[in-house]
Scaffold this motif. Structure first.
Motif, PDB file in Angstrom:
ATOM      1  N   LEU A   1      -8.601  14.886  -4.895  1.00 25.76           N
ATOM      2  CA  LEU A   1      -8.779  13.649  -5.660  1.00 25.76           C
ATOM      3  C   LEU A   1      -7.493  13.205  -6.348  1.00 25.76           C
ATOM      4  CD1 LEU A   1     -12.275  14.383  -7.235  1.00 25.76           C
ATOM      5  CD2 LEU A   1     -11.752  12.874  -5.297  1.00 25.76           C
ATOM      6  N   ALA A   2      -6.558  14.129  -6.523  1.00 28.23           N
ATOM      7  CA  ALA A   2      -5.288  13.796  -7.167  1.00 28.23           C
ATOM      8  C   ALA A   2      -4.319  13.109  -6.207  1.00 28.23           C
ATOM      9  CB  ALA A   2      -4.652  15.066  -7.728  1.00 28.23           C
ATOM     10  N   CYS A   3      -4.610  13.121  -4.914  1.00 30.38           N
ATOM     11  CA  CYS A   3      -3.730  12.498  -3.921  1.00 30.38           C
ATOM     12  C   CYS A   3      -3.851  10.976  -3.977  1.00 30.38           C
ATOM     13  CB  CYS A   3      -4.110  12.942  -2.512  1.00 30.38           C
ATOM     14  SG  CYS A   3      -3.839  14.677  -2.161  1.00 30.38           S
ATOM     15  N   PRO A   4      -2.745  10.276  -3.724  1.00 36.08           N
ATOM     16  CA  PRO A   4      -2.855   8.819  -3.558  1.00 36.08           C
ATOM     17  C   PRO A   4      -3.782   8.512  -2.388  1.00 36.08           C
ATOM     18  CG  PRO A   4      -0.554   9.512  -3.665  1.00 36.08           C
ATOM     19  CD  PRO A   4      -1.381  10.754  -3.567  1.00 36.08           C
ATOM     20  N   LEU A   5      -4.523   7.412  -2.499  1.00 36.53           N
ATOM     21  CA  LEU A   5      -5.495   7.040  -1.482  1.00 36.53           C
ATOM     22  C   LEU A   5      -5.276   5.602  -1.037  1.00 36.53           C
ATOM     23  CD1 LEU A   5      -8.135   7.682   0.116  1.00 36.53           C
ATOM     24  CD2 LEU A   5      -9.378   6.795  -1.877  1.00 36.53           C
ATOM     25  N   LEU A   6      -5.142   5.410   0.273  1.00 36.10           N
ATOM     26  CA  LEU A   6      -5.086   4.077   0.863  1.00 36.10           C
ATOM     27  C   LEU A   6      -6.418   3.808   1.531  1.00 36.10           C
ATOM     28  CD1 LEU A   6      -1.543   4.222   2.498  1.00 36.10           C
ATOM     29  CD2 LEU A   6      -2.247   2.740   0.608  1.00 36.10           C
ATOM     30  N   LEU A   7      -7.122   2.779   1.069  1.00 34.82           N
ATOM     31  CA  LEU A   7      -8.406   2.404   1.665  1.00 34.82           C
ATOM     32  C   LEU A   7      -8.157   1.441   2.810  1.00 34.82           C
ATOM     33  CD1 LEU A   7     -10.616   1.921  -1.515  1.00 34.82           C
ATOM     34  CD2 LEU A   7     -10.681   3.802   0.127  1.00 34.82           C
ATOM     35  N   LYS A   8      -8.620   1.819   4.011  1.00 34.40           N
ATOM     36  CA  LYS A   8      -8.474   0.969   5.188  1.00 34.40           C
ATOM     37  C   LYS A   8      -9.474  -0.168   5.116  1.00 34.40           C
ATOM     38  CE  LYS A   8      -7.254   4.794   8.283  1.00 34.40           C
ATOM     39  NZ  LYS A   8      -7.716   5.552   9.461  1.00 34.40           N
ATOM     40  N   PRO A   9      -9.097  -1.353   5.488  1.00 39.81           N
ATOM     41  CA  PRO A   9      -7.748  -1.760   5.883  1.00 39.81           C
ATOM     42  C   PRO A   9      -6.882  -2.008   4.652  1.00 39.81           C
ATOM     43  CG  PRO A   9      -9.222  -3.645   6.018  1.00 39.81           C
ATOM     44  CD  PRO A   9     -10.061  -2.454   5.583  1.00 39.81           C
ATOM     45  N   PHE A  10      -5.649  -1.603   4.727  1.00 43.33           N
ATOM     46  CA  PHE A  10      -4.706  -1.823   3.637  1.00 43.33           C
ATOM     47  C   PHE A  10      -3.562  -2.685   4.151  1.00 43.33           C
ATOM     48  CE2 PHE A  10      -4.139   2.455   5.415  1.00 43.33           C
ATOM     49  CZ  PHE A  10      -2.867   2.357   5.972  1.00 43.33           C
ATOM     50  N   THR A  11      -2.862  -3.315   3.224  1.00 44.37           N
ATOM     51  CA  THR A  11      -1.741  -4.170   3.623  1.00 44.37           C
ATOM     52  C   THR A  11      -0.510  -3.297   3.878  1.00 44.37           C
ATOM     53  OG1 THR A  11      -0.937  -4.520   1.372  1.00 44.37           O
ATOM     54  CG2 THR A  11      -2.616  -6.070   2.188  1.00 44.37           C
ATOM     55  N   LEU A  12       0.371  -3.813   4.679  1.00 43.12           N
ATOM     56  CA  LEU A  12       1.599  -3.083   4.979  1.00 43.12           C
ATOM     57  C   LEU A  12       2.491  -2.984   3.749  1.00 43.12           C
ATOM     58  CD1 LEU A  12       2.244  -4.465   8.555  1.00 43.12           C
ATOM     59  CD2 LEU A  12       1.014  -2.399   7.841  1.00 43.12           C
ATOM     60  N   SER A  13       2.430  -3.985   2.878  1.00 47.90           N
ATOM     61  CA  SER A  13       3.220  -3.904   1.643  1.00 47.90           C
ATOM     62  C   SER A  13       2.659  -2.811   0.725  1.00 47.90           C
ATOM     63  CB  SER A  13       3.285  -5.248   0.926  1.00 47.90           C
ATOM     64  OG  SER A  13       2.000  -5.675   0.549  1.00 47.90           O
ATOM     65  N   LEU A  14       1.344  -2.659   0.678  1.00 48.64           N
ATOM     66  CA  LEU A  14       0.745  -1.582  -0.117  1.00 48.64           C
ATOM     67  C   LEU A  14       1.146  -0.222   0.458  1.00 48.64           C
ATOM     68  CD1 LEU A  14      -1.055  -0.579  -2.400  1.00 48.64           C
ATOM     69  CD2 LEU A  14      -3.012  -0.824  -0.856  1.00 48.64           C
ATOM     70  N   LEU A  15       1.163  -0.106   1.768  1.00 47.09           N
ATOM     71  CA  LEU A  15       1.597   1.130   2.412  1.00 47.09           C
ATOM     72  C   LEU A  15       3.024   1.481   1.987  1.00 47.09           C
ATOM     73  CD1 LEU A  15       1.389   3.401   4.574  1.00 47.09           C
ATOM     74  CD2 LEU A  15       2.228   1.696   6.225  1.00 47.09           C
ATOM     75  N   GLY A  16       3.924   0.525   2.103  1.00 39.67           N
ATOM     76  CA  GLY A  16       5.322   0.772   1.728  1.00 39.67           C
ATOM     77  C   GLY A  16       5.478   1.154   0.270  1.00 39.67           C
ATOM     78  N   GLU A  17       4.777   0.455  -0.594  1.00 40.48           N
ATOM     79  CA  GLU A  17       4.866   0.744  -2.029  1.00 40.48           C
ATOM     80  C   GLU A  17       4.279   2.114  -2.358  1.00 40.48           C
ATOM     81  OE1 GLU A  17       5.871  -0.078  -6.056  1.00 40.48           O
ATOM     82  OE2 GLU A  17       6.592  -0.749  -4.119  1.00 40.48           O
ATOM     83  N   THR A  18       3.174   2.478  -1.722  1.00 41.77           N
ATOM     84  CA  THR A  18       2.549   3.779  -1.965  1.00 41.77           C
ATOM     85  C   THR A  18       3.479   4.906  -1.538  1.00 41.77           C
ATOM     86  OG1 THR A  18       0.360   2.803  -1.681  1.00 41.77           O
ATOM     87  CG2 THR A  18       0.508   5.196  -1.504  1.00 41.77           C
ATOM     88  N   LEU A  19       4.131   4.764  -0.395  1.00 46.34           N
ATOM     89  CA  LEU A  19       5.078   5.786   0.048  1.00 46.34           C
ATOM     90  C   LEU A  19       6.281   5.862  -0.884  1.00 46.34           C
ATOM     91  CD1 LEU A  19       3.304   5.684   2.652  1.00 46.34           C
ATOM     92  CD2 LEU A  19       5.384   6.244   3.868  1.00 46.34           C
ATOM     93  N   ARG A  20       6.794   4.720  -1.301  1.00 48.40           N
ATOM     94  CA  ARG A  20       7.941   4.696  -2.209  1.00 48.40           C
ATOM     95  C   ARG A  20       7.616   5.432  -3.505  1.00 48.40           C
ATOM     96  NH1 ARG A  20       9.908   2.350  -6.448  1.00 48.40           N
ATOM     97  NH2 ARG A  20       8.128   1.005  -6.829  1.00 48.40           N
ATOM     98  N   ILE A  21       6.454   5.148  -4.079  1.00 52.48           N
ATOM     99  CA  ILE A  21       6.044   5.795  -5.331  1.00 52.48           C
ATOM    100  C   ILE A  21       5.819   7.288  -5.124  1.00 52.48           C
ATOM    101  CG2 ILE A  21       4.174   5.923  -7.032  1.00 52.48           C
ATOM    102  CD1 ILE A  21       3.982   2.822  -6.745  1.00 52.48           C
ATOM    103  N   ALA A  22       5.187   7.653  -4.007  1.00 51.86           N
ATOM    104  CA  ALA A  22       4.943   9.071  -3.739  1.00 51.86           C
ATOM    105  C   ALA A  22       6.256   9.842  -3.625  1.00 51.86           C
ATOM    106  CB  ALA A  22       4.106   9.231  -2.473  1.00 51.86           C
ATOM    107  N   LEU A  23       7.247   9.253  -2.995  1.00 49.61           N
ATOM    108  CA  LEU A  23       8.552   9.917  -2.886  1.00 49.61           C
ATOM    109  C   LEU A  23       9.205  10.062  -4.256  1.00 49.61           C
ATOM    110  CD1 LEU A  23      10.163   8.460   0.350  1.00 49.61           C
ATOM    111  CD2 LEU A  23       9.698  10.867  -0.144  1.00 49.61           C
ATOM    112  N   LEU A  24       9.108   9.031  -5.067  1.00 47.49           N
ATOM    113  CA  LEU A  24       9.662   9.121  -6.417  1.00 47.49           C
ATOM    114  C   LEU A  24       8.949  10.194  -7.231  1.00 47.49           C
ATOM    115  CD1 LEU A  24      10.165   5.358  -7.367  1.00 47.49           C
ATOM    116  CD2 LEU A  24      11.944   7.070  -6.921  1.00 47.49           C
ATOM    117  N   ASP A  25       7.621  10.231  -7.133  1.00 52.37           N
ATOM    118  CA  ASP A  25       6.845  11.235  -7.861  1.00 52.37           C
ATOM    119  C   ASP A  25       7.164  12.645  -7.396  1.00 52.37           C
ATOM    120  OD1 ASP A  25       5.656   9.235  -9.341  1.00 52.37           O
ATOM    121  OD2 ASP A  25       3.737   9.322  -8.275  1.00 52.37           O
ATOM    122  N   ALA A  26       7.454  12.790  -6.104  1.00 47.82           N
ATOM    123  CA  ALA A  26       7.764  14.110  -5.552  1.00 47.82           C
ATOM    124  C   ALA A  26       9.212  14.508  -5.831  1.00 47.82           C
ATOM    125  CB  ALA A  26       7.501  14.124  -4.052  1.00 47.82           C
ATOM    126  N   GLU A  27       9.992  13.539  -6.323  1.00 47.09           N
ATOM    127  CA  GLU A  27      11.404  13.767  -6.626  1.00 47.09           C
ATOM    128  C   GLU A  27      12.132  14.410  -5.455  1.00 47.09           C
ATOM    129  OE1 GLU A  27      10.985  14.314 -11.433  1.00 47.09           O
ATOM    130  OE2 GLU A  27      11.627  16.012 -10.224  1.00 47.09           O
TER     131      GLU A  27
END
Length: 136
Positions: free
Chosen positions: A98-124
């Motif tokens: 439940l702590a993982c980021p979740l993308l609900l299909k269908p999602f926008t490509l901009s949401l996908l990019g932003e979610t990955l960007r934030i996840a990388l920042l959070d993972a440092e």
């Protein structure tokens, strides 16, 4: 070095689309259509993030997640879940999932990019500092 993302989804068309989008955003992309291939790929390649569908053949995405973070603890906090059925996370779902980021299909490509960007920042873990997935 670009961040490396493993896409795990059993739908070939979606895998191809996600891979093209992520490559256009300067990610290095690996893809797997089933849990066993994903597991093998992680044995052979280090990744910065995993984009994981929760509905997979032979094993649920939730079970694969638990197997991955137990074998490669470094992946904890580096998995983004995807599903078209949010109810899959109900009823006794492990808290760490439940702590993982979740993308609900269908999602926008901009949401996908932003979610990955934030996840990388959070993972440092910028791509030029990629470390191994961790102990095997």
């Amino acid at each position: 070095m670009s961040p490396r993302v493993l896409i795990v989804d059993d739908e070939p068309a979606l895998r191809r689309t996600l891979a093209r989008v992520l490559e256009s955003l300067q990610y290095e992309v690996l893809t797997a259509g089933d849990p066993h291939l994903a597991y093998s790929m992680l044995d052979e390649s280090d990744v910065d993030l995993v984009l994981l569908d929760l509905h997979l053949p032979d094993m649920s995405g939730a079970m694969l997640y638990l197997a991955l973070v137990r074998r490669w603890p470094r992946l904890r906090g580096r998995v983004i879940l995807m599903t078209g059925d949010p109810s899959v996370l109900d009823d006794g779902c492990p808290a760490e999932l439940l702590a993982c980021p979740l993308l609900l299909k269908p999602f926008t490509l901009s949401l996908l990019g932003e979610t990955l960007r934030i996840a990388l920042l959070d993972a440092e873990c910028p791509g030029d500092q990629r470390a191994s997935n961790g102990p095997a």
